[in-house]
Design an enzyme around this catalytic site. Structure first.
Site, PDB file in Angstrom:
ATOM      1  N   LYS A 115      16.853 -20.856  14.258  1.00  0.00           N
ATOM      2  CA  LYS A 115      16.279 -20.159  13.106  1.00  0.00           C
ATOM      3  C   LYS A 115      14.751 -20.165  13.170  1.00  0.00           C
ATOM      4  O   LYS A 115      14.104 -19.133  12.949  1.00  0.00           O
ATOM      5  CB  LYS A 115      16.757 -20.805  11.800  1.00  0.00           C
ATOM      6  CG  LYS A 115      18.210 -20.542  11.464  1.00  0.00           C
ATOM      7  CD  LYS A 115      18.579 -21.056  10.082  1.00  0.00           C
ATOM      8  CE  LYS A 115      18.487 -22.553   9.984  1.00  0.00           C
ATOM      9  NZ  LYS A 115      18.992 -23.066   8.691  1.00  0.00           N
ATOM     10  N   ASP A 228      11.648 -27.576   5.254  1.00  0.00           N
ATOM     11  CA  ASP A 228      13.057 -27.186   5.439  1.00  0.00           C
ATOM     12  C   ASP A 228      13.979 -28.047   4.580  1.00  0.00           C
ATOM     13  O   ASP A 228      15.119 -28.293   4.948  1.00  0.00           O
ATOM     14  CB  ASP A 228      13.430 -27.317   6.929  1.00  0.00           C
ATOM     15  CG  ASP A 228      14.710 -26.567   7.262  1.00  0.00           C
ATOM     16  OD1 ASP A 228      14.939 -25.496   6.665  1.00  0.00           O
ATOM     17  OD2 ASP A 228      15.486 -27.052   8.107  1.00  0.00           O
ATOM     18  N   LYS A 268      11.784 -23.038   3.190  1.00  0.00           N
ATOM     19  CA  LYS A 268      13.174 -22.635   2.948  1.00  0.00           C
ATOM     20  C   LYS A 268      13.412 -22.469   1.456  1.00  0.00           C
ATOM     21  O   LYS A 268      12.990 -23.289   0.654  1.00  0.00           O
ATOM     22  CB  LYS A 268      14.151 -23.661   3.516  1.00  0.00           C
ATOM     23  CG  LYS A 268      15.610 -23.298   3.213  1.00  0.00           C
ATOM     24  CD  LYS A 268      16.578 -23.914   4.184  1.00  0.00           C
ATOM     25  CE  LYS A 268      16.749 -25.394   3.949  1.00  0.00           C
ATOM     26  NZ  LYS A 268      17.797 -25.956   4.843  1.00  0.00           N
TER      27      LYS A 268
END
Length: 519
Positions: A115, A228, A268
């Site tokens: 990702k 994240d 995120k």
């Protein structure tokens, strides 16, 4: 050092145009907050930011939330392991991670690795002329963003220096359920990780933030910050955004406290329906020159995960006062750890032009997620052999497309963050990781969501009866050391040594009632 990628078993070039188009749409899930030239967005008044602002809602966004949750409700009667197996097979991008692992053997290659490689390859986040590219990685465990970035920098001949942060896996006060149960990479790079003055690694602690700011000043200009972090929301999936809200706000505030002007951020996020998220997104648009959202192809398309990419930190006038005010509000140790009972500031501080763009972006990503969930439902539980074969061919095409689009190529083993070891040596390492073990399997939920909710409402005695019994019969004896205040109150129980597992462990019990005479 070039390794040849293995050729596909199917003829990718013969895949029909419609199938290729569907596959390539996975790599086009992007949106941007394009600012109107004749309308300026300004930071809200510092005095308007406070703990007294009541929670407010936007009707269009709450309608999207209801629509998405109604669709998710259709999954409540699905057995979770069977459903995960089904969605994993249906995932067009399902072959990307395993193909990258098998063909390039990168360091700590996980879904997060793939990702991030997508994100950093899509957006211009690295100054290739920089002599020393400084980065900070929040909530980073087990470390895949670090290794992915290192792979990218080595591929492009850029020197970098990074400092990761996460909840300290060796701090006994941290909940095991909140930590990633893999410390292999952390152990090998322990000197580079930031756990704060209290050694917890908790990024939502104000004293840890202040020390991090000082440490970053010693590093020099911080050019990129990644965040994240997440919290397990499987027991309350309908309110995922609220559960994780405070963590994401603290990550963003930390980033803006340490980032150098012109620096970038990758954060995120999940859905963006609630008032605090709307306020945060507006502030980011005022603080950065560009704000983009991307759903990486290697991110499971049926979940709400998106990544906010903020480019060129502007550090506008008054931003430090505003950040300090927000830090006082969200880093308060007395606050609820997951759901702030107030909003950042009132809706009248947000221009209508921004709300319009935000609603459109939320609609786009909600519809994309809904299409995937509905498609998975339409093909559950039985798939025809013809459809299975088509899925397999599309998955192979997606993996090949990933390699070609992002020009992923191997790097020399000596350029890894951790010196290369043979697979045999890696297997001999003793670590915190439970990967592939029966203990991790037991941690995973089973049954349907409805069944788990029903059990959660039972009295505690009945809940214990519902638990699966584990039979543990150690080969070697275990020695115990018992410290007790009286015959009926043990203060501490310490497992001194267990030869079979080859580890030492300390367990503290504040008040443990002993139902017999200690020996």
């Amino acid at each position: 050092m070039d390794r040849k990628r293995k050729s596909s078993n199917t003829t990718i070039s013969n895949l029909d145009l419609l199938s290729r188009t569907k596959a390539e749409k996975l790599f086009q899930k992007k949106a941007s907050y394009v600012k109107d030239k004749d309308i300026e967005w300004h930071l809200p008044n510092t005095q308007a930011v406070g703990s007294t602002c009541p929670v407010w809602t936007v009707t269009e966004l709450q309608d999207l939330k209801l629509k998405l949750n109604n669709l998710k409700d259709k999954l409540s009667d699905k057995e979770i392991s069977e459903w995960h197996s089904h969605t994993q097979f249906m995932n067009f991008a399902g072959n990307i991670v395993q193909d990258v692992r098998q063909q390039l053997h990168p360091e700590l290659c996980t879904q997060a690795w793939c990702k991030f490689y997508e994100i950093i390859s899509t957006y211009d986040l690295v100054d290739f002329d920089s002599s020393n590219f400084n980065t900070v990685h929040l909530c980073e465990a087990p470390g895949a963003f670090v290794t992915s970035l290192n792979h990218f920098l080595i591929s492009n001949e850029v020197h970098g220096h990074g400092m990761p942060n996460t909840l300290n896996p060796w701090y006994e006060g941290n909940s095991v359920g909140e930590m990633i149960d893999d410390d292999h990479f952390i152990r090998d790079t322990a000197d580079y990780w930031y756990f704060g003055p209290d050694n917890t690694g908790n990024i939502m602690d104000l004293s840890n933030l202040k020390c991090l700011v000082e440490k970053c000043q010693e590093m020099g200009n911080i050019h990129l910050v990644t965040a994240d972090g997440s919290i397990d929301c499987q027991d309350d999936p309908a309110e995922q955004e609220l559960v994780v809200s405070r963590l994401h706000i603290c990550e963003a505030l930390t980033t803006m406290s340490i980032l150098a002007p012109g620096g970038h951020m990758v954060l995120k996020k999940f859905t963006m329906f609630e008032c605090d998220t709307i306020c945060l997104m507006y502030i980011l648009n005022c603080m950065f020159s560009e704000v983009h959202l991307i759903k990486p192809a290697s991110s499971k398309s049926g979940n709400s995960e998106v990544y906010i990419v903020c480019k060129e930190f502007l550090a506008p006038d008054g931003h430090k006062l505003l950040i300090n005010r927000m830090c006082e509000m969200y880093f308060d140790s007395d606050s609820n750890l997951s759901t702030p009972p107030r909003c950042m500031f009132a809706i009248d501080q947000i221009p209508g032009s921004f709300l319009h763009k935000h609603i459109n972006i939320c609609t786009l990503f909600t519809n994309l997620q809904g299409e995937t969930i509905q498609n998975n439902l339409d093909h559950y539980p039985v798939l025809s052999d013809k459809y299975r074969a088509w899925i397999e061919s599309v998955k192979e095409y997606c993996a090949e497309f990933y390699f070609n689009l992002y020009n992923v190529r191997p790097v020399p083993d000596h350029c890894r963050v951790v010196p290369f070891r043979t697979q045999k040596k890696i297997k001999k390492l003793n670590g915190f990781s439970t990967r592939g073990s029966k203990f991790r399997d037991k941690k995973r939920r089973n049954g349907t969501f409805n069944d788990r909710q029903m059990v959660a409402r039972l009295p505690w005695k009945q809940r214990i009866q519902q638990m699966e019994k584990l039979e543990i019969s150690p080969i070697h004896p275990v020695w115990f050391k018992v410290i007790y205040q009286s015959l009926f109150c043990i203060e501490m129980l310490v497992i001194v040594y267990c030869k079979r597992e080859n580890f030492c462990m300390g367990l503290n019990f504040a008040y443990f009632m002993y139902q017999g005479t200690p020996t």
